[in-house]
Design a protein around this motif. Sequence first.
Motif, PDB file in Angstrom:
ATOM      1  N   LEU A   1      -4.181   1.477   3.950  1.00 13.61           N
ATOM      2  CA  LEU A   1      -3.583   1.224   2.638  1.00 13.61           C
ATOM      3  C   LEU A   1      -2.544   0.119   2.684  1.00 13.61           C
ATOM      4  O   LEU A   1      -2.470  -0.701   1.757  1.00 13.61           O
ATOM      5  CB  LEU A   1      -2.956   2.516   2.101  1.00 13.61           C
ATOM      6  N   ASP A   2      -1.739   0.074   3.753  1.00 16.51           N
ATOM      7  CA  ASP A   2      -0.663  -0.922   3.789  1.00 16.51           C
ATOM      8  C   ASP A   2      -0.958  -2.096   4.716  1.00 16.51           C
ATOM      9  O   ASP A   2      -0.051  -2.883   5.025  1.00 16.51           O
ATOM     10  CB  ASP A   2       0.662  -0.270   4.194  1.00 16.51           C
ATOM     11  N   ASP A   3      -2.222  -2.236   5.176  1.00 16.93           N
ATOM     12  CA  ASP A   3      -2.533  -3.352   6.071  1.00 16.93           C
ATOM     13  C   ASP A   3      -2.519  -4.659   5.286  1.00 16.93           C
ATOM     14  O   ASP A   3      -3.065  -4.762   4.187  1.00 16.93           O
ATOM     15  CB  ASP A   3      -3.903  -3.154   6.706  1.00 16.93           C
ATOM     16  N   PHE A   4      -1.910  -5.663   5.885  1.00 16.08           N
ATOM     17  CA  PHE A   4      -1.847  -6.980   5.252  1.00 16.08           C
ATOM     18  C   PHE A   4      -2.535  -8.060   6.082  1.00 16.08           C
ATOM     19  O   PHE A   4      -3.316  -8.858   5.554  1.00 16.08           O
ATOM     20  CB  PHE A   4      -0.393  -7.386   5.000  1.00 16.08           C
ATOM     21  N   VAL A   5      -2.258  -8.105   7.387  1.00 15.21           N
ATOM     22  CA  VAL A   5      -2.707  -9.222   8.221  1.00 15.21           C
ATOM     23  C   VAL A   5      -4.225  -9.309   8.257  1.00 15.21           C
ATOM     24  O   VAL A   5      -4.823 -10.357   7.948  1.00 15.21           O
ATOM     25  CB  VAL A   5      -2.134  -9.092   9.645  1.00 15.21           C
ATOM     26  N   ILE A   6      -4.887  -8.205   8.642  1.00 19.94           N
ATOM     27  CA  ILE A   6      -6.353  -8.220   8.733  1.00 19.94           C
ATOM     28  C   ILE A   6      -6.970  -8.442   7.354  1.00 19.94           C
ATOM     29  O   ILE A   6      -7.943  -9.194   7.206  1.00 19.94           O
ATOM     30  CB  ILE A   6      -6.850  -6.900   9.354  1.00 19.94           C
ATOM     31  N   THR A   7      -6.407  -7.808   6.341  1.00 20.40           N
ATOM     32  CA  THR A   7      -6.935  -7.963   4.987  1.00 20.40           C
ATOM     33  C   THR A   7      -6.799  -9.397   4.495  1.00 20.40           C
ATOM     34  O   THR A   7      -7.683  -9.926   3.806  1.00 20.40           O
ATOM     35  CB  THR A   7      -6.209  -7.015   4.023  1.00 20.40           C
ATOM     36  N   TYR A   8      -5.705 -10.051   4.850  1.00 15.32           N
ATOM     37  CA  TYR A   8      -5.465 -11.421   4.407  1.00 15.32           C
ATOM     38  C   TYR A   8      -6.552 -12.364   4.923  1.00 15.32           C
ATOM     39  O   TYR A   8      -6.958 -13.298   4.215  1.00 15.32           O
ATOM     40  CB  TYR A   8      -4.089 -11.876   4.895  1.00 15.32           C
ATOM     41  N   PHE A   9      -7.056 -12.116   6.132  1.00 16.47           N
ATOM     42  CA  PHE A   9      -8.063 -12.994   6.718  1.00 16.47           C
ATOM     43  C   PHE A   9      -9.484 -12.640   6.274  1.00 16.47           C
ATOM     44  O   PHE A   9     -10.387 -13.471   6.393  1.00 16.47           O
ATOM     45  CB  PHE A   9      -7.995 -12.935   8.250  1.00 16.47           C
ATOM     46  N   THR A  10      -9.697 -11.424   5.811  1.00 15.73           N
ATOM     47  CA  THR A  10     -11.056 -10.992   5.458  1.00 15.73           C
ATOM     48  C   THR A  10     -11.279 -10.853   3.957  1.00 15.73           C
ATOM     49  O   THR A  10     -12.398 -10.575   3.534  1.00 15.73           O
ATOM     50  CB  THR A  10     -11.374  -9.639   6.126  1.00 15.73           C
ATOM     51  N   SER A  11     -10.240 -11.022   3.147  1.00 18.63           N
ATOM     52  CA  SER A  11     -10.394 -10.875   1.710  1.00 18.63           C
ATOM     53  C   SER A  11     -10.850 -12.189   1.084  1.00 18.63           C
ATOM     54  O   SER A  11     -10.601 -13.275   1.622  1.00 18.63           O
ATOM     55  CB  SER A  11      -9.082 -10.424   1.065  1.00 18.63           C
ATOM     56  N   GLY A  12     -11.529 -12.064  -0.042  1.00 22.54           N
ATOM     57  CA  GLY A  12     -11.972 -13.231  -0.792  1.00 22.54           C
ATOM     58  C   GLY A  12     -11.179 -13.385  -2.070  1.00 22.54           C
ATOM     59  O   GLY A  12     -10.225 -12.635  -2.338  1.00 22.54           O
ATOM     60  N   PRO A  13     -11.554 -14.331  -2.916  1.00 22.59           N
ATOM     61  CA  PRO A  13     -10.806 -14.558  -4.161  1.00 22.59           C
ATOM     62  C   PRO A  13     -10.891 -13.390  -5.139  1.00 22.59           C
ATOM     63  O   PRO A  13     -10.011 -13.238  -5.985  1.00 22.59           O
ATOM     64  CB  PRO A  13     -11.461 -15.814  -4.741  1.00 22.59           C
ATOM     65  N   ASP A  14     -11.956 -12.584  -5.044  1.00 24.51           N
ATOM     66  CA  ASP A  14     -12.138 -11.468  -5.968  1.00 24.51           C
ATOM     67  C   ASP A  14     -11.891 -10.120  -5.306  1.00 24.51           C
ATOM     68  O   ASP A  14     -12.259  -9.077  -5.859  1.00 24.51           O
ATOM     69  CB  ASP A  14     -13.570 -11.493  -6.543  1.00 24.51           C
ATOM     70  N   THR A  15     -11.309 -10.110  -4.115  1.00 24.73           N
ATOM     71  CA  THR A  15     -11.087  -8.851  -3.396  1.00 24.73           C
ATOM     72  C   THR A  15      -9.632  -8.735  -2.967  1.00 24.73           C
ATOM     73  O   THR A  15      -9.328  -8.464  -1.811  1.00 24.73           O
ATOM     74  CB  THR A  15     -12.006  -8.762  -2.164  1.00 24.73           C
ATOM     75  N   ILE A  16      -8.727  -8.966  -3.878  1.00 23.46           N
ATOM     76  CA  ILE A  16      -7.301  -8.887  -3.582  1.00 23.46           C
ATOM     77  C   ILE A  16      -6.888  -7.423  -3.475  1.00 23.46           C
ATOM     78  O   ILE A  16      -7.203  -6.615  -4.356  1.00 23.46           O
ATOM     79  CB  ILE A  16      -6.468  -9.592  -4.657  1.00 23.46           C
ATOM     80  N   THR A  17      -6.179  -7.091  -2.417  1.00 21.95           N
ATOM     81  CA  THR A  17      -5.668  -5.734  -2.248  1.00 21.95           C
ATOM     82  C   THR A  17      -4.190  -5.687  -2.630  1.00 21.95           C
ATOM     83  O   THR A  17      -3.552  -6.718  -2.865  1.00 21.95           O
ATOM     84  CB  THR A  17      -5.851  -5.258  -0.803  1.00 21.95           C
ATOM     85  N   PHE A  18      -3.659  -4.484  -2.672  1.00 22.35           N
ATOM     86  CA  PHE A  18      -2.283  -4.307  -3.131  1.00 22.35           C
ATOM     87  C   PHE A  18      -1.267  -5.018  -2.236  1.00 22.35           C
ATOM     88  O   PHE A  18      -0.393  -5.731  -2.761  1.00 22.35           O
ATOM     89  CB  PHE A  18      -1.970  -2.810  -3.213  1.00 22.35           C
ATOM     90  N   PRO A  19      -1.311  -4.876  -0.912  1.00 24.13           N
ATOM     91  CA  PRO A  19      -0.333  -5.609  -0.088  1.00 24.13           C
ATOM     92  C   PRO A  19      -0.439  -7.129  -0.248  1.00 24.13           C
ATOM     93  O   PRO A  19       0.581  -7.819  -0.271  1.00 24.13           O
ATOM     94  CB  PRO A  19      -0.681  -5.181   1.347  1.00 24.13           C
ATOM     95  N   VAL A  20      -1.669  -7.654  -0.337  1.00 20.12           N
ATOM     96  CA  VAL A  20      -1.840  -9.095  -0.507  1.00 20.12           C
ATOM     97  C   VAL A  20      -1.290  -9.531  -1.859  1.00 20.12           C
ATOM     98  O   VAL A  20      -0.663 -10.597  -1.977  1.00 20.12           O
ATOM     99  CB  VAL A  20      -3.322  -9.474  -0.364  1.00 20.12           C
ATOM    100  N   LYS A  21      -1.505  -8.729  -2.897  1.00 25.32           N
ATOM    101  CA  LYS A  21      -0.996  -9.066  -4.219  1.00 25.32           C
ATOM    102  C   LYS A  21       0.526  -9.045  -4.248  1.00 25.32           C
ATOM    103  O   LYS A  21       1.167  -9.954  -4.826  1.00 25.32           O
ATOM    104  CB  LYS A  21      -1.562  -8.079  -5.248  1.00 25.32           C
ATOM    105  N   VAL A  22       1.113  -8.045  -3.614  1.00 25.39           N
ATOM    106  CA  VAL A  22       2.571  -7.970  -3.560  1.00 25.39           C
ATOM    107  C   VAL A  22       3.133  -9.160  -2.784  1.00 25.39           C
ATOM    108  O   VAL A  22       4.162  -9.739  -3.157  1.00 25.39           O
ATOM    109  CB  VAL A  22       3.018  -6.639  -2.927  1.00 25.39           C
ATOM    110  N   TYR A  23       2.451  -9.552  -1.729  1.00 28.97           N
ATOM    111  CA  TYR A  23       2.895 -10.720  -0.957  1.00 28.97           C
ATOM    112  C   TYR A  23       2.868 -11.989  -1.820  1.00 28.97           C
ATOM    113  O   TYR A  23       3.786 -12.813  -1.758  1.00 28.97           O
ATOM    114  CB  TYR A  23       2.010 -10.899   0.267  1.00 28.97           C
ATOM    115  N   SER A  24       1.817 -12.141  -2.612  1.00 31.97           N
ATOM    116  CA  SER A  24       1.740 -13.314  -3.483  1.00 31.97           C
ATOM    117  C   SER A  24       2.843 -13.308  -4.544  1.00 31.97           C
ATOM    118  O   SER A  24       3.321 -14.370  -4.954  1.00 31.97           O
ATOM    119  CB  SER A  24       0.370 -13.371  -4.161  1.00 31.97           C
TER     120      SER A  24
END
Length: 280
Positions: free
Chosen positions: A216-239
């Motif tokens: 739920l709170d992973d950011f690093v791995i998600t940041y490298f594997t997410s696409g433009p339409d697959t934003i997760t909550f930690p990535v969104k909060v970071y932005s």
Amino acid sequence: MALFARTPRAPLEYSRTLWMRLWVGAVMVFLYAPLVVLIIFSFNDSKRNVVWRGFTTKYYEKAMGNDQLVEALLNSLTIAALATVASLVIGTFAAVMLWRFRFPLKGAIDGTISLPIIVPEICLGVAFLMFFAAVDWPTDLIWPFNLGAITIAHITFCFPFVTMVVRSRLATFNREQEEAAKDLGASEWAVFRDVLIPHIKPALVAGSLLSFTLSLDDFVITYFTSGPDTITFPVKVYSMVRFSVTPEVNAASTLLIILTVALTFVALKLQGVKAIAETH
């Protein structure tokens, strides 16, 4: 001299001393003071979020009304749920396999399973990015299939933790119970279902909580594997934080903290705190 000799303290008696209580209290303040400040300033009636201007709940309404933020939270919850279920199954069978059987290259397999725990997340993120780019993973799938890359990465990262927790619980298993069940005519599946699973149940609950929280709170791995339409909550909060730390960011983070604490409380109530503590 015997009159002045001090009786050695037992390990649990140190918690009753004043210096130990002060030390534990200082550690708790160091760990949780930032979270308390974050929650308090989520009610701050100020856009700059530096000086307290008054109490308000409008930023919670603003956060809940942010469609992109809600969508990111839904993506994170979906990925965490899928990763938890898959990690629980894979990690449990891996733990039982390593605990019960002897086979060639067992040590190498055991070490390979532990790699995601040891290797820095930034290295895992780059590796996943290269892998999905090499296999030409589709990015235009419909929801929730567009979350497949992140989910696979989270499963790879989370299931070793389940394996570690379940194996520590299996170390206390009395094999005589298994042999007694077989003597009474139980099959291998019946022994696994009725004898082994009840014994490792606290470890399964602990592994599920660990996997869900990590995903739920992973950011690093998600940041490298997410696409433009697959934003997760930690990535969104970071932005959002890249521009400024506003009360809306604090409100969104507070909602995630409350959700995590609530899920943990429910799991502890259903299973029992003592049973989960015995896992470790």
